[in-house]
Enzyme design. Structure first.
Site, PDB file in Angstrom:
ATOM      1  N   LYS A   1       0.851  -1.201   0.000  1.00 25.70           N
ATOM      2  CA  LYS A   1       0.000   0.000   0.000  1.00 25.70           C
ATOM      3  C   LYS A   1       0.882   1.244   0.000  1.00 25.70           C
ATOM      4  O   LYS A   1       1.926   1.279   0.669  1.00 25.70           O
ATOM      5  CB  LYS A   1      -0.891  -0.040   1.250  1.00 25.70           C
ATOM      6  CG  LYS A   1      -1.958   1.050   1.285  1.00 25.70           C
ATOM      7  CD  LYS A   1      -2.877   0.868   2.500  1.00 25.70           C
ATOM      8  CE  LYS A   1      -3.954   1.930   2.577  1.00 25.70           C
ATOM      9  NZ  LYS A   1      -4.838   1.722   3.747  1.00 25.70           N
TER      10      LYS A   1
ATOM     11  N   SER B   1      -9.771   1.781   2.860  1.00 26.86           N
ATOM     12  CA  SER B   1      -8.868   2.523   1.994  1.00 26.86           C
ATOM     13  C   SER B   1      -7.840   1.648   1.289  1.00 26.86           C
ATOM     14  O   SER B   1      -7.249   2.077   0.305  1.00 26.86           O
ATOM     15  CB  SER B   1      -8.137   3.587   2.816  1.00 26.86           C
ATOM     16  OG  SER B   1      -7.291   2.962   3.775  1.00 26.86           O
TER      17      SER B   1
ATOM     18  N   SER C   1      -9.924  -0.488   7.120  1.00 25.17           N
ATOM     19  CA  SER C   1      -9.341  -0.321   5.781  1.00 25.17           C
ATOM     20  C   SER C   1      -8.703  -1.560   5.177  1.00 25.17           C
ATOM     21  O   SER C   1      -8.344  -1.562   4.001  1.00 25.17           O
ATOM     22  CB  SER C   1      -8.313   0.813   5.786  1.00 25.17           C
ATOM     23  OG  SER C   1      -8.982   2.051   5.796  1.00 25.17           O
TER      24      SER C   1
END
Lengths: 480, 477
Positions: free
Chosen positions: A79, A154, A178
């Site tokens: 990420k 996210s 997330s």
């Protein structure tokens, strides 16, 4: 054989047994990426050439047996809020669009030691603020199961990349769901570990007291092995905890006999999609059939979790994001008359609307005269929520419920209505407020074929039981 | 009849702690490195970096708290103070607001008006900021983060002081305590000790405080005294003119002997303090606190008492010697090496103070070692060198910390102990100066001084003056 469909561990084994070379694995992933990226957009930055060079180096170490890890040579996606030395780390924000960190996050370094190969940095909601990956400054990611729908967020890029076989596993971060919510939307497995288990050093902070890095993979076994690799006590992170055991793979046992599972009534009420509800209850019944004991109970305080969470996370974010000011690194406006003008312009141009909203909200709740009424009250609420979970875990080994109220929504449905978006976090955020470990694993599909994830929670530092329950459930399902 | 006014003063004193590394990272605190060489991701506010507390900072802060009669907060926390400025890389300062490490202390000060207690409201730990350098030529500003993250304590007093004299006495007291602890060198000029003065005036007899101002940028005791006098007069003038004192922060310009307003209360910032989530609460156990307490040194008051009992030296000398931890250390070490306390005290009180004034250096910066001072004293005691040679040697030692034994040997400064040689030189002098001999015999005792001087000159200073005197008297009989 399509290599990319293997799990991380299956690939690792084949690499060690010389059935597949590291280079072949990397090339297979890169081919998948080049075929699909135009439509899916899981990645912000691709590490194409460096990954191939890395592949050859790792291959040597595997050949001369200096690297024997189960993840040696297995390509990974990270990420984009996790710092990777010399590789662009943007947090999906214009304000960090040119930021190349001179250091790597501890969690990523731990993976490097295991011989992981970085394919690229994945898309996300800007600074992890969002539930759909639509707040990214670099465009949306599409759900591989239905390109008209969001992957969740996210960590949407990481989950979509795993679901679309554009990597073998990924790292995400979870501040309020997330990892778990996009895992549910994309039909993959993701763990949010107990707060303090994985070092936050090098994770660009959103809500410092809530953030945790965790694994996203194709099954529970992969997740357990990855978590074991990234978890460590890190003196560089004062909130890092020296745990008694990091042996998470010890939980990979197919046995739930006598396991007490609590189903919070609060998680099955209004707002939960009926198909999701049916699927989650069916998953619970499956575990019951394997010998687990089910019981419904009232957790309480669920209505207070969202306001408490958005107060605390926004307050911390408003301060954490103050450093992005155009002075030292990152985006700086082209023309400014003086210092404060430069600050205002750089930040106004560099941050997107959701980030600005949370900075304003956070600044407001910390303002003198409001601090007690909002921030302090939220901290007290957080303590009460933790207490409610502690009480529940006196009775239950596992708490089971949905990871999200619905399956993946269409683009624009959530992001256009912030309150609706915040409310969609209802089943995941309490976990972060209480610091608990949680997992989301696929348990079925709705009528449109969209994945549904079941969420299980355990008490702090009991990932082993969490993994055992999830693994046992997974064993009852056929491999996809 | 003019009204009588009373000045009410409270101080906020920042002290840079003498740790080797910064408060939240491993970077060096050494002064004077090239810009941004003592930096890392933590002290430059890079994304993803995290602070880790330096334990030594807690120990120094608690030690200062114990020495100033504070209660120690055994469960204390850090908070973030949010404000934007380029010298502050995170745009928040990690400080303490809600649970500072020390509270409710006091120190005793003594002025011409007698003894008095000044209460300490709190002492908290925080990080220093970097330094901005404005390049007028290129019209740009540069930031040096070498100081960013250097540990500070802020000592906040109650408004208990009433004059510049009391303020200076309070600061001297703090400085001595902290220097004795070794927690800081407390140099105002170099900024390792900084005092902000909160001052208000009120009519004598009034129970309520007037509106206060805060004056910053005070770099010496003299500047503090001048700024206090100036601000007192400014506020009285305003009141006498029927105007209001505005609550504001003012900056002192010592060259112009004038202060100007920096910002008023209206544009005071809201720092949005909240608990620092990247650091865990600090728990100071009873055991840890005991360890810190047991490591407390002998402070000045105790030392003065002991010196009075142990050494036969004047009270005034004791007060001067103990006014500097370094000088007291020199004294005690030299005595421990066998030197006569009175002789050591003499060297410190006379030659050392003279040269300190001449070279304008502080006692803490004295270069010579106690061992060398002890050697020098031994050389005079054994009459290996005479007192004027000793003063010469001392001066070199004061500047360069030379070893007096080696120096005297190398320069051939030993007193000539050959009586025959000395006697023949004196005989020559007497023959060459018949007038002086006659003067002496006529009762002019002063002539002896001249003859001694001539002899010493002929001996190139390397004679024992008492020997010269003895032989002279003998020959003049």
């Amino acid at each position: 054989m399509d290599i990319t469909q293997l799990t991380a561990l299956e690939l690792g084994k084949k690499i060690r047994q010389r059935e597949i070379s590291v280079r072949e694995a990397v090339l297979a992933s890169q081919k998948k990426i080049s075929e699909q990226e135009d439509s899916l957009h899981c990645y912000i930055t691709l590490n194409t050439e460096a990954a191939l060079m890395q592949a050859d180096q790792i291959q040597k170490k595997i050949d001369d047996k200096t690297l024997t890890s189960p993840l040696a040579g297995v390509p990974v996606a990270i990420k984009d809020n996790i710092c990777t030395k010399d590789i662009l780390t943007t947090c999906a924000s214009k304000i960090l669009s040119n930021f190349i960190p001179p250091y790597s996050a501890e969690a990523y370094q731990n993976l490097e030691k295991q011989g992981a190969i970085l394919l690229g940095k994945t898309n996300m909601d800007e600074f992890a603020m969002g539930s759909t990956t639509e707040t990214s400054a670099f465009g949306v990611t599409k759900n591989p199961r239905d390109p008209n729908r969001v992957p969740g967020g996210s960590s949407g890029g990481s989950c979509a990349a795993v679901a679309a076989d554009e990597c073998f596993y990924a790292l995400g971060s979870d501040t309020g769901g997330s990892i778990r919510q996009p895992s549910s939307f994309c039909g993959v497995t993701g763990i949010k570990p107990t707060y303090g288990t994985v070092s936050r050093y090098g994770l660009v902070a959103y809500g410092s007291s809530l953030d945790q890095i965790g694994p996203i993979a194709k099954d529970v076994t992969d997740c357990a092995v990855i978590l074991e690799a990234i978890a460590s006590y890190d003196p560089k992170d004062s909130t890092s905890v020296k745990r008694d055991s990091y042996d998470f793979t010890a939980g990979l046992v197919n046995d739930v006999k006598g396991l007490k599972i609590g189903l919070p009534n609060d998680y099955f009420g209004d707002g939960l999609d009926s198909e999701v509800k049916a699927s989650i209850l069916a998953a619970a019944k499956t575990l019951e059939a394997q010998g687990a004991i089910l019981e419904e109970f009232d957790l309480g305080l669920v209505d207070y979790a969202i306001p408490a969470y958005y107060t605390i996370a926004s307050a911390e974010a408003s301060s954490n994001l103050a450093r992005f000011d155009g002075v030292k690194y990152g985006y700086r406006t082209d023309d400014a008359e003086e210092l404060h003008h430069m600050y205002k312009k750089s930040r106004s141009e560099g941050f997107g609307p959701e980030v600005k909203r949370r900075i304003m909200l956070g600044s407001f709740v910390l303002s003198s005269g409001y601090y007690d009424a909002y921030y302090l009250k939220a901290l007290r609420t957080k303590a009460l929520i933790k207490q409610a979970f502690d009480n529940a875990f006196d009775k239950y080994d596992i708490i089971l419920g949905p990871a999200a109220p619905t399956t993946a929504p269409k683009f624009g449905e959530l992001v256009s209505d912030p309150i609706k978006m915040y409310l969609s976090d209802i089943y995941t955020i309490s976990t972060n407020l209480a610091g608990l470990p949680g997992i989301s694993i696929p348990c079925g599909n709705d009528h449109a074929g969209l994945p549904i994830g079941v969420q299980m929670l355990a008490k702090c530092f009991d990932e082993k039981t969490l993994i055992r329950a999830a693994y046992s459930f997974e064993q009852t399902k056929e491999r996809r | 009849m003019a009204k009588q006014y009373e000045t009410v003063i409270g101080l906020e004193v920042h002290v840079e702690l003498a740790t080797k590394t910064k408060i939240f990272c491993g970077c060096s605190t050494a002064f004077g490195g090239a810009p941004n060489t003592h930096t890392c991701p933590v002290c430059t506010g890079m994304p993803g970096s995290l602070p880790v507390l330096n334990k030594q900072v807690v120990e120094y802060a608690a030690a200062v708290g114990l020495a100033t009669n504070c209660s120690i907060t055994q469960y204390c926390k850090f908070d973030r103070k949010n404000y934007f400025y380029p010298d502050n890389p995170q745009n928040y300062q990690i400080s303490q607001l809600y649970l500072p490490i020390c509270r409710n202390g006091h120190v005793e000060i003594e002025t011409e008006n007698g003894k008095k207690q000044v209460r300490i409201h709190e002492i908290h730990m925080e990080e220093d900021a970097g330094k901005l350098i404005h390049d007028e030529w290129d019209d740009c500003s540069l930031v040096d983060f070498n100081r960013s993250g250097v540990p500070l304590i802020e000592i906040v007093s109650e408004p208990d002081m009433r004059s510049a004299e009391e303020v200076i006495a309070y600061l001297e007291k703090l400085r001595l305590i902290i220097q004795y602890l070794g927690a800081s060198d407390c140099k105002l000029q170099e900024g390792s000790m900084r005092a902000d003065v909160n001052l208000s005036v009120r009519e004598v007899g009034s129970e309520t405080f007037g509106t206060r101002t805060e004056t910053k940028n005070l770099n010496s005791f003299k500047a503090i005294a001048r700024a206090i006098e100036n601000e007192r007069e400014r506020q009285i003038d305003l009141i006498e003119d029927g105007k209001a004192v505005i609550q504001e922060t003012r900056r002192w310009d010592d060259a112009k002997e004038y202060s100007y307003a920096m910002r008023s209360k209206e544009d005071a910032q809201d720092y949005r303090y909240f608990p620092e989530p990247d650091l865990v609460p600090i728990v100071i156990s009873d055991e840890w606190l005991d360890t810190i307490r047991n490591q407390q040194p002998e402070f000045r008051d105790e030392k003065m008492k002991r010196y009075k009992e142990e050494f036969d030296i004047p009270e005034y000398d004791i007060s001067i010697i103990t006014a500097s931890k370094h000088m007291a250390d020199l004294f005690e070490e030299a005595v421990a090496l066998g030197s006569n306390p009175k002789k050591v005290s003499n060297w410190l009180m006379v030659e050392t103070l003279r040269l300190m004034k001449d070279r304008s250096i502080e006692a803490e910066d004295l270069k010579f070692s106690a061992a060398n001072l002890a050697k020098l004293i031994a050389l005079t005691e054994s009459k290996t060198i005479n007192s004027s040679v000793a003063k010469e040697v001392f001066e070199v030692m004061f500047d360069e910390n030379i070893d007096p034994d080696q120096y005297v040997e190398a320069k051939g400064l030993k007193t000539v102990n050959d009586e025959g040689a000395l006697r023949s030189v004196i005989e020559t002098i007497l023959t060459e100066n018949p007038q002086s001999v006659a003067d002496y015999k006529a009762g002019k005792v002063k002539a002896i001084g001249f003859l001694t001087g001539q002899t010493m000159k002929a001996m190139k200073g390397k004679a024992d003056p008492s020997e010269i005197n003895r032989i002279l008297m003998e020959l003049l009989q």
